[in-house]
Design an enzyme around this catalytic site. Structure first.
Site, PDB file in Angstrom:
ATOM      1  N   SER A 139       0.857  -1.189   0.000  1.00  0.00           N
ATOM      2  CA  SER A 139       0.000   0.000   0.000  1.00  0.00           C
ATOM      3  C   SER A 139       0.889   1.234   0.000  1.00  0.00           C
ATOM      4  O   SER A 139       2.053   1.167   0.428  1.00  0.00           O
ATOM      5  CB  SER A 139      -0.879   0.008   1.254  1.00  0.00           C
ATOM      6  OG  SER A 139      -1.513   1.261   1.445  1.00  0.00           O
TER       7      SER A 139
ATOM      8  N   TYR B  71      -3.290  -1.180  10.487  1.00  0.00           N
ATOM      9  CA  TYR B  71      -3.177  -1.381   9.037  1.00  0.00           C
ATOM     10  C   TYR B  71      -1.801  -0.945   8.541  1.00  0.00           C
ATOM     11  O   TYR B  71      -1.138  -1.668   7.783  1.00  0.00           O
ATOM     12  CB  TYR B  71      -4.273  -0.589   8.333  1.00  0.00           C
ATOM     13  CG  TYR B  71      -4.265  -0.712   6.832  1.00  0.00           C
ATOM     14  CD1 TYR B  71      -4.863  -1.794   6.195  1.00  0.00           C
ATOM     15  CD2 TYR B  71      -3.668   0.263   6.026  1.00  0.00           C
ATOM     16  CE1 TYR B  71      -4.865  -1.910   4.810  1.00  0.00           C
ATOM     17  CE2 TYR B  71      -3.660   0.155   4.636  1.00  0.00           C
ATOM     18  CZ  TYR B  71      -4.270  -0.928   4.045  1.00  0.00           C
ATOM     19  OH  TYR B  71      -4.257  -1.033   2.674  1.00  0.00           O
TER      20      TYR B  71
END
Length: 284
Positions: A147, A160
């Site tokens: 990401s 996350y």
């Protein structure tokens, strides 16, 4: 003609977390290119929907329920796929959840779920499948979902962010291991920017602190309004993987911005900088 139409024109693809979001988009794209897609998800109904979409478009697919947070489930899955098909040419370790809440307020169960799904699911996906891929002697491609968050910081999304930093590091080391062993297995870190998925939908917040709902809603609305089209992003991912790229982006300019900020942060050894979006959400 894009290279992916040749590279991924046949063979078997396995995509985890493919019942929705990026996983579903990658599964549909692999099916459209001519691969037999094993669609795995903890949600059987969602996996079946993805399979139905692939078949409706003329592709081949099958659904399997898999909980990637349990290593033995991935072992079972690898054994099943190789017993049934004898090969895997494309493995996408995609399954992941977003977790919102301050570090000390996120319950133990939610912390463990984030780590076990986002990070351990990738690690054990590789551990379960790679020995069988090596034994098959065939060329293969592995994509791990990183990401843009792997290069920065975001308060109240710590769980996350931690997992994505770790997936990025894992993928970098895995790439070098394949090179060291001279194996025909290409490793990519798939780096989505802002894409139009449901990772921040309200239902995904089960088990988070009650005060996380506002942050989750704000992020959901931002991705809905400004996110990249999912199918377009997944097309770009597989095109870049077919070129054997390690760095695979949906929005290169967004990745460059995140990486540039990370480089400055490490060179200057300054304190972490608060993202503008975090200030905006806190003010709201």
């Amino acid at each position: 003609m894009a290279l992916d139409k040749d590279v991924f024109a046949g063979g078997v693809a396995v995509v985890t977390g493919a019942g929705s979001g990026i996983g579903a988009g990658l599964a549909r794209r692999a099916g459209a290119l001519g691969m037999t897609v094993v669609v795995t998800d903890i949600n059987e109904a969602a996996a079946a929907e993805t399979v139905a979409a692939i078949k409706a478009a003329g592709g081949r697919a099958e659904a399997e329920k898999v909980d990637v947070s349990i290593p033995e489930e991935l072992d079972r899955m690898a054994e099943l796929v190789f017993a049934r098909h004898g090969e895997v040419r494309l493995l996408i370790n995609n399954a992941g959840i977003e977790t919102v809440g301050y570090t000390w307020e996120v319950p133990t169960a939610r912390w463990e779920a984030a780590l076990n799904i986002n990070l351990h699911g990738v690690i054990h996906g590789v551990r379960a499948f790679v020995p069988r891929i090596i034994a098959s002697g065939q060329e293969a491609w592995i994509g791990n979902l990183s990401s843009v968050g792997a290069f920065g910081q975001m308060p109240a999304q710590t769980a996350y962010i931690v997992t994505k930093h770790a997936v990025q590091a894992f993928s970098e080391c895995l790439y070098l291991e394949m090179e060291l062993k001279k194996l025909p297995i290409h490793v990519s870190a798939i780096i989505p920017g802002m894409m139009r998925t449901n990772i921040f939908n309200a239902e995904g917040g089960e088990g988070e602190p009650a005060n996380a709902s506002g942050h989750r809603r704000a992020m959901f609305e931002m991705m809905r309004d400004y996110g990249m089209d999912l199918d377009e992003g997944c097309r770009l991912f597989l095109e870049q993987m077919a070129e054997n790229r390690f760095w695979v982006h949906s929005q290169p300019e967004m990745s460059e911005q995140a990486l540039g900020g990370r480089i400055r942060f490490m060179q200057e050894q300054s304190p972490p900088v608060m993202p503008d979006i975090a200030r905006q959400i806190a003010a709201d």
